[in-house]
Design an enzyme around this catalytic site. Structure first.
Site, short mmCIF file in Angstrom:
data_model
loop_
_atom_site.label_atom_id
_atom_site.label_comp_id
_atom_site.label_asym_id
_atom_site.label_seq_id
_atom_site.Cartn_x
_atom_site.Cartn_y
_atom_site.Cartn_z
N ASN A 260 0.81 -1.23 0.00
CA ASN A 260 0.00 0.00 0.00
C ASN A 260 0.84 1.27 0.00
OD1 ASN A 260 -2.46 1.78 0.88
ND2 ASN A 260 -0.90 2.08 2.47
N ASN B 64 -2.39 11.09 -15.93
CA ASN B 64 -2.84 12.32 -15.28
C ASN B 64 -1.77 13.39 -15.46
OD1 ASN B 64 -4.69 13.81 -13.85
ND2 ASN B 64 -3.92 13.15 -11.84
N TYR C 85 4.28 9.21 -11.25
CA TYR C 85 3.29 8.43 -10.48
C TYR C 85 2.50 7.50 -11.42
CZ TYR C 85 -0.54 7.69 -7.10
OH TYR C 85 -1.47 7.15 -6.24
N LYS D 69 2.43 3.41 -11.21
CA LYS D 69 1.20 2.66 -10.92
C LYS D 69 0.81 1.76 -12.10
CE LYS D 69 0.41 4.18 -6.73
NZ LYS D 69 0.52 3.25 -5.58
P1 NAD Z 1 -0.82 8.59 2.54
O1 NAD Z 1 0.22 9.51 2.06
O2 NAD Z 1 -1.92 9.10 3.41
O3 NAD Z 1 -0.16 7.32 3.27
C1 NAD Z 1 0.95 6.64 2.72
C2 NAD Z 1 1.67 5.88 3.81
O4 NAD Z 1 2.79 5.24 3.20
C3 NAD Z 1 2.22 6.81 4.91
O5 NAD Z 1 1.94 6.27 6.19
C4 NAD Z 1 3.72 6.83 4.63
O6 NAD Z 1 4.52 7.05 5.77
C5 NAD Z 1 3.92 5.44 4.04
N1 NAD Z 1 5.16 5.36 3.27
C6 NAD Z 1 5.62 6.24 2.35
N2 NAD Z 1 6.84 5.87 1.92
C7 NAD Z 1 7.15 4.73 2.57
C8 NAD Z 1 8.28 3.87 2.55
N3 NAD Z 1 9.35 4.15 1.79
N4 NAD Z 1 8.29 2.78 3.35
C9 NAD Z 1 7.23 2.52 4.15
N5 NAD Z 1 6.14 3.30 4.22
C10 NAD Z 1 6.09 4.40 3.43
O7 NAD Z 1 -1.42 7.92 1.20
P2 NAD Z 1 -2.85 7.28 0.91
O8 NAD Z 1 -3.71 8.29 0.28
O9 NAD Z 1 -3.35 6.54 2.10
O10 NAD Z 1 -2.46 6.24 -0.25
C11 NAD Z 1 -2.16 4.89 0.00
C12 NAD Z 1 -1.90 4.19 -1.33
O11 NAD Z 1 -3.04 4.38 -2.19
C13 NAD Z 1 -0.72 4.77 -2.10
O12 NAD Z 1 -0.07 3.70 -2.78
C14 NAD Z 1 -1.35 5.70 -3.09
O13 NAD Z 1 -0.54 5.91 -4.21
C15 NAD Z 1 -2.61 4.94 -3.43
N6 NAD Z 1 -3.69 5.79 -3.97
C16 NAD Z 1 -4.29 6.74 -3.21
C17 NAD Z 1 -5.32 7.49 -3.77
C18 NAD Z 1 -6.04 8.54 -2.99
O14 NAD Z 1 -6.98 9.15 -3.53
N7 NAD Z 1 -5.71 8.81 -1.74
C19 NAD Z 1 -5.71 7.29 -5.08
C20 NAD Z 1 -5.07 6.31 -5.83
C21 NAD Z 1 -4.07 5.54 -5.25
#
Ligand code: NAD
Length: 460
Positions: free
Chosen positions: A300, A359, A365, A369
């Site tokens: 994740n 995008n 990114y 993905k």
């Molecule tokens: P967020 O930024 O709120 O949380 C991401 C978490 O990943 C954080 O706790 C961070 O500390 C951790 N992290 C980052 N780098 C790291 C590393 N090197 N090692 C370990 N942990 C690490 O993000 P989110 O919105 O919860 O997104 C979670 C996932 O969902 C991501 O892969 C993101 O790309 C994907 N995503 C999110 C959305 C959205 O709308 N929020 C949309 C599409 C995809």
């Protein structure tokens, strides 16, 4: 960042005004809760074309165990006569709107039989309850019969179009299957409030024998699940949901998030693993921390460093590639090679609709993905054959988290509304989808990329 427009349209003046002004009308989605775990209302089963009698009988059994049912009454599907070229149905008790409609279109083999799809759903679609479900069942495309393939592919266009017009928080999905019992976990998910933000999807279910968990309420009991980036956002919701389902959860996050990671692990009765997933030996360190093995691996962790390509220095390209893709490849390889991921295991990687549609400002990114999708599609058949492990991806759309709260207001508002449900999803929507893919009975779901995007207009 709260969706104030959604709260406003939930009030009587808000509904009146938005209707008069022709603005989007998002409905408050009905999500899972322990008090209300099932949709309220009946399940209506319809048939189009001539389904295989064995498949139809298996489906009747599965739906009798699965679907929504009238509140207070035992679970059970409304019976439908399982054959005939005309659509046949058995309706809900008079006056009660169906909470879900399942249309068995596996036997649709030509354009004439497609008329049955119209005949079956045209009279009932208006009556489906708010936040209700329409699930169309199709068959794999027959490479040797282009009439069957045309008719079955037509179901995809039908499903996606109905999803865009049905409104009132209702969803429409297509499941292609050959064996009803292998699809039970998928139907349970799609016919429940857990799939609130999943619409317009086509899900292929293979023919593996499904193993029903001993405890339906805690299907992951006795299993260990590791979630990367679990200290907050979507990862936190995934960790909570897998713990609800009985898993021992390992909360992995970077040293900077240690406090939150430890607090979450303690709350869930799990374990924290403080580790930067981009470390070259991250896979080996996870394996060393889990001598008893691992059943569920959720990739994740993810980061963004947005800039248009002309303004993007390498320092903004590399970390995104490292966290979102290279580390996913490395840790997956290490945990499969070491045997840490046990047979019956599940890998769920996190893609994004930006990886499917592209995008502006996200070449790094979007590439990372899309790479995740490539990994899933290539590895899934081999991982299942060689290790007994399934590999799938979730592709979130606009989800309300800190990541999306940082988007400038107007772009954020567009992202929220540009989908069939006219709202952003919640982290729990991605978490429930992940939990379905991680389920012990989901062994026949492999190599799928399931969008959790409310049927976003972005991408296919
Ligand atoms: P967020 O930024 O709120 O949380 C991401 C978490 O990943 C954080 O706790 C961070 O500390 C951790 N992290 C980052 N780098 C790291 C590393 N090197 N090692 C370990 N942990 C690490 O993000 P989110 O919105 O919860 O997104 C979670 C996932 O969902 C991501 O892969 C993101 O790309 C994907 N995503 C999110 C959305 C959205 O709308 N929020 C949309 C599409 C995809």
């Amino acid at each position: 960042m709260a969706d104030r427009f959604l709260s406003f349209t939930g009030t009587a003046p808000g509904r009146f005004l938005t209707r008069r002004l022709g603005l989007p009308q998002p409905a408050t989605l009905r999500r899972w809760s322990p008090e209300r775990p099932a949709l309220d209302g009946t399940l209506l089963r319809l048939v189009a074309g001539k389904p295989d009698p064995d498949l139809a009988a298996g489906l009747a059994d599965v739906l009798a165990r699965t679907g929504p049912h009238p509140s207070g009454a035992p679970s059970g599907a409304s019976a439908a006569a399982p054959s005939g070229t005309r659509a046949e149905s058995a309706g809900a008790p008079s006056g009660q709107p169906p909470a879900a409609v399942v249309l068995d279109a596996t036997g649709v083999r030509d354009v004439d039989a497609l008329g049955d799809v119209h005949a079956a759903l045209h009279p009932v679609v208006r009556s489906v309850a708010a936040s209700g479900r329409v699930v169309v069942l199709g068959a794999p495309l027959d490479a040797a019969d282009h009439h069957q393939a045309a008719a079955q592919q037509a179901l995809k266009g039908f499903t996606r179009s109905l999803g865009k017009e049905i409104g009132r928080g209702r969803t429409v999905n297509l499941v292609r299957l050959t064996d009803a019992s292998a699809a039970e976990s998928t139907l349970r998910f799609l016919l429940s409030p857990k799939s609130a933000y999943v619409s317009g999807q086509v899900i292929h279910v293979g023919a593996d024998a499904a193993t029903a968990p001993e405890d339906r309420d805690r299907p992951l009991a006795g299993r260990t699940a590791l979630v990367t980036g679990a200290a907050r956002g979507i990862g936190e919701a995934v960790a909570e949901t897998l713990a609800r389902d009985g898993a021992h959860v390992v909360v992995l996050d970077v040293p900077a998030a240690e406090k939150d990671a430890r607090a979450l692990a303690e709350r869930l009765g799990g374990t924290a693993l403080i580790l930067d997933i981009t470390a070259a030996d991250a896979g080996e360190r996870i394996a060393a921390a889990l001598p008893g093995g691992l059943d569920v691996l959720i990739h994740n962790a993810g980061v963004t460093r947005d800039r248009r390509l002309v303004n993007m220095p390498a320092e903004r390209w590399s970390p995104v590639m490292e966290v979102n893709l290279a580390s996913v490849l490395r840790t997956t390889d290490a945990l499969l090679a070491s045997g840490t991921l046990r047979p019956g295991g599940r890998i769920v990687a996190t893609a994004s609709i930006a990886g499917l549609a592209g995008n502006a400002g996200q070449t790094n990114y979007g590439a990372s993905k899309a790479g995740v999708v490539g990994l899933v599609r290539s590895l899934a058949p081999r991982a299942l054959e060689q290790h007994g492990v399934t590999v799938n991806a979730v592709a979130p759309g606009f989800i309300e988290t800190r990541m999306t709260a940082a988007i400038p207001l107007f772009i954020r508002e567009a992202g929220r509304r540009m989908n069939s449900l006219a709202q952003g999803g919640l982290p729990v929507d991605v978490a429930e989808t992940t939990a379905w893919l991680a389920h012990p009975a989901s062994g026949a779901v492999n190599g799928q990329v399931v969008r959790v995007c409310g049927q976003s207009l972005l991408g296919a």
